[in-house]
Design a protein around this motif. Structure first.
Motif, PDB file in Angstrom:
ATOM      1  N   THR A   4       0.825  -1.207   0.000  1.00  0.00           N
ATOM      2  CA  THR A   4       0.000   0.000   0.000  1.00  0.00           C
ATOM      3  C   THR A   4       0.862   1.262   0.000  1.00  0.00           C
ATOM      4  O   THR A   4       0.695   2.144  -0.848  1.00  0.00           O
ATOM      5  CB  THR A   4      -0.930   0.018   1.232  1.00  0.00           C
ATOM      6  N   PHE A   5       1.787   1.345   0.941  1.00  0.00           N
ATOM      7  CA  PHE A   5       2.559   2.571   1.091  1.00  0.00           C
ATOM      8  C   PHE A   5       3.663   2.686   0.042  1.00  0.00           C
ATOM      9  O   PHE A   5       3.900   3.764  -0.492  1.00  0.00           O
ATOM     10  CB  PHE A   5       3.079   2.692   2.524  1.00  0.00           C
ATOM     11  N   GLY A   6       4.315   1.578  -0.271  1.00  0.00           N
ATOM     12  CA  GLY A   6       5.305   1.610  -1.347  1.00  0.00           C
ATOM     13  C   GLY A   6       4.660   1.885  -2.694  1.00  0.00           C
ATOM     14  O   GLY A   6       5.198   2.626  -3.518  1.00  0.00           O
ATOM     15  N   GLY A   7       3.495   1.293  -2.903  1.00  0.00           N
ATOM     16  CA  GLY A   7       2.763   1.538  -4.147  1.00  0.00           C
ATOM     17  C   GLY A   7       2.360   2.994  -4.296  1.00  0.00           C
ATOM     18  O   GLY A   7       2.423   3.567  -5.393  1.00  0.00           O
ATOM     19  N   HIS A   8       1.951   3.613  -3.191  1.00  0.00           N
ATOM     20  CA  HIS A   8       1.584   5.035  -3.245  1.00  0.00           C
ATOM     21  C   HIS A   8       2.823   5.897  -3.483  1.00  0.00           C
ATOM     22  O   HIS A   8       2.789   6.828  -4.300  1.00  0.00           O
ATOM     23  CB  HIS A   8       0.869   5.461  -1.960  1.00  0.00           C
ATOM     24  N   LEU A   9       3.894   5.598  -2.797  1.00  0.00           N
ATOM     25  CA  LEU A   9       5.131   6.367  -2.965  1.00  0.00           C
ATOM     26  C   LEU A   9       5.610   6.324  -4.411  1.00  0.00           C
ATOM     27  O   LEU A   9       6.001   7.344  -4.983  1.00  0.00           O
ATOM     28  CB  LEU A   9       6.219   5.816  -2.035  1.00  0.00           C
ATOM     29  N   LEU A  10       5.572   5.154  -5.015  1.00  0.00           N
ATOM     30  CA  LEU A  10       6.059   4.967  -6.384  1.00  0.00           C
ATOM     31  C   LEU A  10       4.971   5.174  -7.431  1.00  0.00           C
ATOM     32  O   LEU A  10       5.237   5.026  -8.623  1.00  0.00           O
ATOM     33  CB  LEU A  10       6.674   3.568  -6.523  1.00  0.00           C
ATOM     34  N   ARG A  11       3.767   5.451  -6.965  1.00  0.00           N
ATOM     35  CA  ARG A  11       2.608   5.668  -7.859  1.00  0.00           C
ATOM     36  C   ARG A  11       2.412   4.485  -8.814  1.00  0.00           C
ATOM     37  O   ARG A  11       2.248   4.643 -10.016  1.00  0.00           O
ATOM     38  CB  ARG A  11       2.742   6.981  -8.609  1.00  0.00           C
ATOM     39  N   LEU A  12       2.390   3.290  -8.218  1.00  0.00           N
ATOM     40  CA  LEU A  12       2.267   2.069  -9.004  1.00  0.00           C
ATOM     41  C   LEU A  12       0.831   1.729  -9.395  1.00  0.00           C
ATOM     42  O   LEU A  12       0.610   1.031 -10.375  1.00  0.00           O
ATOM     43  CB  LEU A  12       2.847   0.880  -8.219  1.00  0.00           C
ATOM     44  N   PHE A  13      -0.137   2.197  -8.594  1.00  0.00           N
ATOM     45  CA  PHE A  13      -1.512   1.757  -8.775  1.00  0.00           C
ATOM     46  C   PHE A  13      -2.438   2.935  -9.042  1.00  0.00           C
ATOM     47  O   PHE A  13      -2.199   4.043  -8.555  1.00  0.00           O
ATOM     48  CB  PHE A  13      -2.006   1.035  -7.510  1.00  0.00           C
ATOM     49  N   PRO A  14      -3.533   2.667  -9.753  1.00  0.00           N
ATOM     50  CA  PRO A  14      -4.550   3.715  -9.869  1.00  0.00           C
ATOM     51  C   PRO A  14      -5.211   3.957  -8.507  1.00  0.00           C
ATOM     52  O   PRO A  14      -5.112   3.134  -7.588  1.00  0.00           O
ATOM     53  CB  PRO A  14      -5.551   3.139 -10.877  1.00  0.00           C
ATOM     54  N   GLU A  15      -5.875   5.077  -8.391  1.00  0.00           N
ATOM     55  CA  GLU A  15      -6.451   5.490  -7.108  1.00  0.00           C
ATOM     56  C   GLU A  15      -7.404   4.454  -6.526  1.00  0.00           C
ATOM     57  O   GLU A  15      -7.378   4.195  -5.317  1.00  0.00           O
ATOM     58  CB  GLU A  15      -7.173   6.825  -7.287  1.00  0.00           C
ATOM     59  N   ASN A  16      -8.228   3.833  -7.348  1.00  0.00           N
ATOM     60  CA  ASN A  16      -9.188   2.855  -6.817  1.00  0.00           C
ATOM     61  C   ASN A  16      -8.481   1.631  -6.226  1.00  0.00           C
ATOM     62  O   ASN A  16      -8.923   1.068  -5.231  1.00  0.00           O
ATOM     63  CB  ASN A  16     -10.212   2.454  -7.879  1.00  0.00           C
ATOM     64  N   VAL A  17      -7.343   1.224  -6.803  1.00  0.00           N
ATOM     65  CA  VAL A  17      -6.577   0.097  -6.256  1.00  0.00           C
ATOM     66  C   VAL A  17      -5.937   0.510  -4.926  1.00  0.00           C
ATOM     67  O   VAL A  17      -5.961  -0.257  -3.961  1.00  0.00           O
ATOM     68  CB  VAL A  17      -5.516  -0.393  -7.264  1.00  0.00           C
ATOM     69  N   GLU A  18      -5.397   1.729  -4.879  1.00  0.00           N
ATOM     70  CA  GLU A  18      -4.826   2.225  -3.616  1.00  0.00           C
ATOM     71  C   GLU A  18      -5.879   2.251  -2.515  1.00  0.00           C
ATOM     72  O   GLU A  18      -5.605   1.861  -1.386  1.00  0.00           O
ATOM     73  CB  GLU A  18      -4.261   3.638  -3.796  1.00  0.00           C
TER      74      GLU A  18
END
Length: 172
Positions: free
Chosen positions: A108-122
């Motif tokens: 969750t947090f690494g994905g947000h930092l790296l902007r790996l996922f669209p907002e709905n996945v986050e």
């Protein structure tokens, strides 16, 4: 309750959560002292980052970090400490929700930092963290105290001279 009223609760909830994790890290039974100290240092660094954001930014810390992902570096150690607790609990007690947190928190947090996922996945990942953390916290209240302390006999055994260990194992 209005959106502004809900935002007013974010910082107190974040501080309370950090304080709860800090108390847990004081009371947790981790037999490897350096590991326990490392988790406590991560907690302290992350809490300092959280307090800095609360004291210096206009938005609640959670909103500010969401809008400025680079600031996860400031509060990330707090979540690293929580991930460490989840790992310990999952490994020691085979708790599925702790194992889930061990994967979901960094994702969750690494994905947000790296902007790996669209907002709905986050949002889905964050919701899963909330559900898993709620189950994890709730189940700690049902765990027998003796089970939470654990068994230190292996460490006592390892501290014995080799001759005593062999005698206990019947390997004279």
């Amino acid at each position: 309750m209005t959106r502004d009223a809900m935002r007013a609760f974010l910082d107190p909830v974040a501080v309370a959560g950090s304080a709860g994790l800090g108390a847990s890290l004081q009371l947790i039974h981790i037999y490897l002292a350096p590991l326990k100290r490392a988790l406590q240092v991560l907690w302290a660094v992350g809490t300092a980052g959280l307090l800095y954001i609360i004291l210096t930014k206009d938005a609640p810390a959670a909103v500010f970090v969401y809008e400025h992902p680079a600031w996860l570096w400031a509060v990330g150690p707090l979540f690293a400490a929580l991930t460490g607790v989840a790992f310990k609990e999952g490994l020691c007690y085979n708790k599925w929700e702790a194992a889930g947190l061990f994967g979901a928190l960094p994702l969750t947090f690494g994905g947000h930092l790296l902007r790996l996922f669209p907002e709905n996945v986050e949002h889905g990942l964050l919701a899963s963290c909330i559900v898993l953390l709620s189950i994890f916290a709730g189940r700690k209240y049902t765990q027998a105290f003796k089970d939470d302390i654990g068994d230190k006999s292996i460490f006592e055994f390892q501290e014995m001279p080799v001759e005593e260990q062999q005698a206990l194992l019947g390997q004279d």
